[in-house]
Design a protein around this motif. Structure first.
Motif, PDB file in Angstrom:
ATOM      1  N   SER A  39      -6.119  -3.911  -3.927  1.00 24.76           N
ATOM      2  CA  SER A  39      -5.793  -2.755  -5.128  1.00 24.76           C
ATOM      3  C   SER A  39      -4.943  -1.615  -4.491  1.00 24.76           C
ATOM      4  O   SER A  39      -4.156  -0.977  -5.118  1.00 24.76           O
ATOM      5  N   GLU A  40      -5.620  -1.163  -3.632  1.00 26.58           N
ATOM      6  CA  GLU A  40      -5.027  -0.052  -2.899  1.00 26.58           C
ATOM      7  C   GLU A  40      -3.466   0.095  -2.632  1.00 26.58           C
ATOM      8  O   GLU A  40      -2.505   0.804  -2.801  1.00 26.58           O
ATOM      9  N   LYS A  42      -1.516  -2.310  -3.534  1.00 29.47           N
ATOM     10  CA  LYS A  42      -0.633  -2.685  -4.580  1.00 29.47           C
ATOM     11  C   LYS A  42      -0.166  -1.589  -5.348  1.00 29.47           C
ATOM     12  O   LYS A  42       1.122  -1.226  -5.715  1.00 29.47           O
ATOM     13  N   ARG A  43      -1.136  -0.551  -5.495  1.00 31.42           N
ATOM     14  CA  ARG A  43      -1.081   0.854  -6.101  1.00 31.42           C
ATOM     15  C   ARG A  43       0.092   1.592  -5.448  1.00 31.42           C
ATOM     16  O   ARG A  43       1.120   2.045  -5.946  1.00 31.42           O
ATOM     17  N   ASN A  44      -0.173   1.667  -4.245  1.00 32.78           N
ATOM     18  CA  ASN A  44       0.681   2.415  -3.309  1.00 32.78           C
ATOM     19  C   ASN A  44       2.196   2.109  -3.354  1.00 32.78           C
ATOM     20  O   ASN A  44       3.117   2.636  -3.386  1.00 32.78           O
ATOM     21  N   GLN A  46       3.811   0.143  -5.696  1.00 35.82           N
ATOM     22  CA  GLN A  46       4.169   0.678  -7.248  1.00 35.82           C
ATOM     23  C   GLN A  46       4.252   1.944  -7.321  1.00 35.82           C
ATOM     24  O   GLN A  46       5.388   2.136  -7.831  1.00 35.82           O
ATOM     25  N   ASP A  47       3.287   3.006  -6.731  1.00 37.27           N
ATOM     26  CA  ASP A  47       3.731   4.383  -6.807  1.00 37.27           C
ATOM     27  C   ASP A  47       5.037   4.691  -6.251  1.00 37.27           C
ATOM     28  O   ASP A  47       5.549   5.504  -6.489  1.00 37.27           O
ATOM     29  N   LYS A  49       7.526   2.922  -5.549  1.00 38.43           N
ATOM     30  CA  LYS A  49       8.697   2.155  -5.872  1.00 38.43           C
ATOM     31  C   LYS A  49       9.290   1.589  -4.820  1.00 38.43           C
ATOM     32  O   LYS A  49      10.474   1.424  -4.761  1.00 38.43           O
ATOM     33  N   LYS A  91       0.963   4.225   4.284  1.00 35.94           N
ATOM     34  CA  LYS A  91      -0.164   4.844   3.400  1.00 35.94           C
ATOM     35  C   LYS A  91       0.634   6.082   2.860  1.00 35.94           C
ATOM     36  O   LYS A  91       1.259   6.652   3.512  1.00 35.94           O
ATOM     37  N   LYS A  97      -0.884  11.329  -3.807  1.00 32.32           N
ATOM     38  CA  LYS A  97      -1.364  10.143  -4.707  1.00 32.32           C
ATOM     39  C   LYS A  97      -1.563  11.013  -5.968  1.00 32.32           C
ATOM     40  O   LYS A  97      -1.212  10.324  -7.305  1.00 32.32           O
ATOM     41  N   GLU A  98      -1.930  12.063  -6.341  1.00 28.03           N
ATOM     42  CA  GLU A  98      -2.342  12.783  -7.361  1.00 28.03           C
ATOM     43  C   GLU A  98      -1.190  13.315  -8.142  1.00 28.03           C
ATOM     44  O   GLU A  98      -1.216  13.692  -9.485  1.00 28.03           O
ATOM     45  N   HIS A 311       6.950   8.501  -5.174  1.00 25.52           N
ATOM     46  CA  HIS A 311       8.002   7.807  -5.421  1.00 25.52           C
ATOM     47  C   HIS A 311       9.073   8.129  -4.721  1.00 25.52           C
ATOM     48  O   HIS A 311      10.283   7.644  -4.477  1.00 25.52           O
TER      49      HIS A 311
END
Length: 423
Positions: A39-40, A42-44, A46-47, A49, A91, A97-98, A311
């Motif tokens: 999940s981490e 995948k989010r990375n 996506q974030d 792009k 990473k 990330k925020e 992004h």
């Protein structure tokens, strides 16, 4: 001390006649192929792009672990696995990330210049009035998105390079002269995409120049390539390198904010590259940012320093700062530099290590722009123009341009006129 070595090699067939020998990059399979991190990751992706399919990686990894397949199939699966792993981004720093999609302003540098009743001209208008640049009708030479600097503008380009190199040498950077033609292995190991619709890289004609040659987009790649398969002594880190090179970019833009020579196909740049221990890479990124600020502040144009959101990070970057200069003629900010911490993304692919307590560990690599000429000149000329039609040269640059204090209309190089020849 730098020692060179090469890991176990394998040979694979290519679409080109013959074979070539290479090494599998030591990408962190323990992290990327652990379903606990799915999940981490995948989010990375996506974030940021970015490209890359972690589900596909895990699927191939499952086949790779199958002990029932024969050696030939196992080798083919391993090759496919590493190709997919190589597409995944680095990473992202926890703080970054925020940020969602908004850059965070670290601080401003220098004030905007007050032009009073005088409306500042744009760079292209200034250079046309002073006969300092030619950008049109270059078809017989270098074509669209290229330029000639003339007279004192060419001198100012050289002054910027000399000032930057002089300043970096005082900070103990080692100057390296680098090649501008590189192989795909170096480019891809540094995180660049080649031979795709998204590439910014110029490839040379394989029929006439060889099957695997490309023009470098930045000296970062040449400096990283120089250190391929090297082992460094812990006491010699950080290793600080700098290079002056031409940079070639196939990218184009129709954005109004990127008109003129803001985005061009080739330009000169001074690049910084640092190799350090992992525990020091965050600190070295701040060092690079501070170095950039100290280089640019005496040039006396207004800037803002930005901590960039996910992004905006390229595939190798863990964290990136941008510096944007105020360009009063354009009435807008424009990026003039960036610096990035790539952690072990590049060192794992290029096999760059150091010795720590008799153990080999991967270094962290960082890079930063010390001076990108075209945009630096835009900021300088637009900021330091005056109402009388001259450009004031910042005092810090004057020793590097023969003591000149200003740039006036160029009369030594005549304006070029194109003539139609009758048959």
């Amino acid at each position: 001390m730098i020692r060179l070595f090469c890991k176990r090699k394998f040979t694979i067939k290519t679409n080109i006649v013959g074979t070539f020998s290479t090494c599998f990059p030591d990408i962190d399979i323990d992290y990327y192929c652990d379903v606990k991190n799915l999940s981490e990751i995948k989010r990375n992706i996506q974030d940021r792009k970015g490209i890359g399919d972690i589900n596909k990686v895990l699927e191939i990894y499952s086949l790779y672990k199958d002990t029932q397949i024969d050696n030939l199939s196992h080798s083919s699966i391993k090759e496919t696995l590493y190709k997919e792993l190589a597409k995944l981004p680095n990473k992202t720093h926890p703080t970054v990330k925020e940020y969602i999609e908004t850059p965070q302003v670290v601080h401003d540098i220098n004030r905007k210049k007050d032009f009073g009743a005088h409306k500042p001209l744009e760079f292209s208008e200034i250079t046309q009035l002073l006969n300092l640049m030619r950008t049109d009708k270059l078809g017989y030479t270098c074509g669209n998105k290229s330029y000639y600097y003339l007279g004192e503008l060419a001198e100012l380009e050289e002054a910027l390079i000399k000032y930057t190199v002089f300043s970096l040498s005082k900070r103990k950077f080692q100057l390296v002269s680098v090649p501008d033609i590189l192989s795909s292995n170096v480019l891809q190991s540094c995180g660049m995409t080649i031979n795709s619709d998204r590439t910014q890289i110029y490839s040379l004609d394989p029929v006439h120049h060889g099957p695997d040659l490309y023009l470098s987009g930045t000296a970062e790649m040449s400096l990283a390539g120089l250190l391929t398969d090297s082992i460094h002594s812990k006491k010699d880190l950080p290793l600080k390198l700098a290079a002056v090179s031409r940079c070639y970019r196939a990218e184009t833009s129709n954005l109004v904010d990127e008109r003129g020579t803001y985005r061009v196909h080739q330009f000169t740049k001074v690049e910084m590259f640092i190799v350090t221990k992992p525990e020091n890479s965050d600190e070295m990124l701040e060092y690079l940012r501070k170095t950039q600020e100290e280089l640019f502040t005496p040039l006396d144009f207004h800037m803002k320093v930005l901590d960039m959101p996910p992004h905006e990070l390229g595939a190798p970057a863990y964290r990136k700062y941008d510096i944007e200069a105020w360009m009063p003629g354009r009435n807008n900010y424009g990026e003039i530099s960036s610096c990035s911490n790539c952690t072990d993304y590049q060192s794992r692919r290029l096999n760059i290590k150091y010795i720590d307590d008799n153990k080999l560990k991967y270094v962290h690599t960082l890079n930063g722009t010390a001076c990108a000429i075209p945009r630096m000149l835009i900021a300088l000329l637009e900021t330091h123009q005056d109402s009388k039609g001259k450009i004031n040269i910042p005092p810090v640059l004057q020793p590097f341009i023969g003591g000149k204090k200003c740039i006036v209309k160029n009369s030594t190089v005549p304006k070029l006129k194109l003539m139609k020849l009758k048959k």
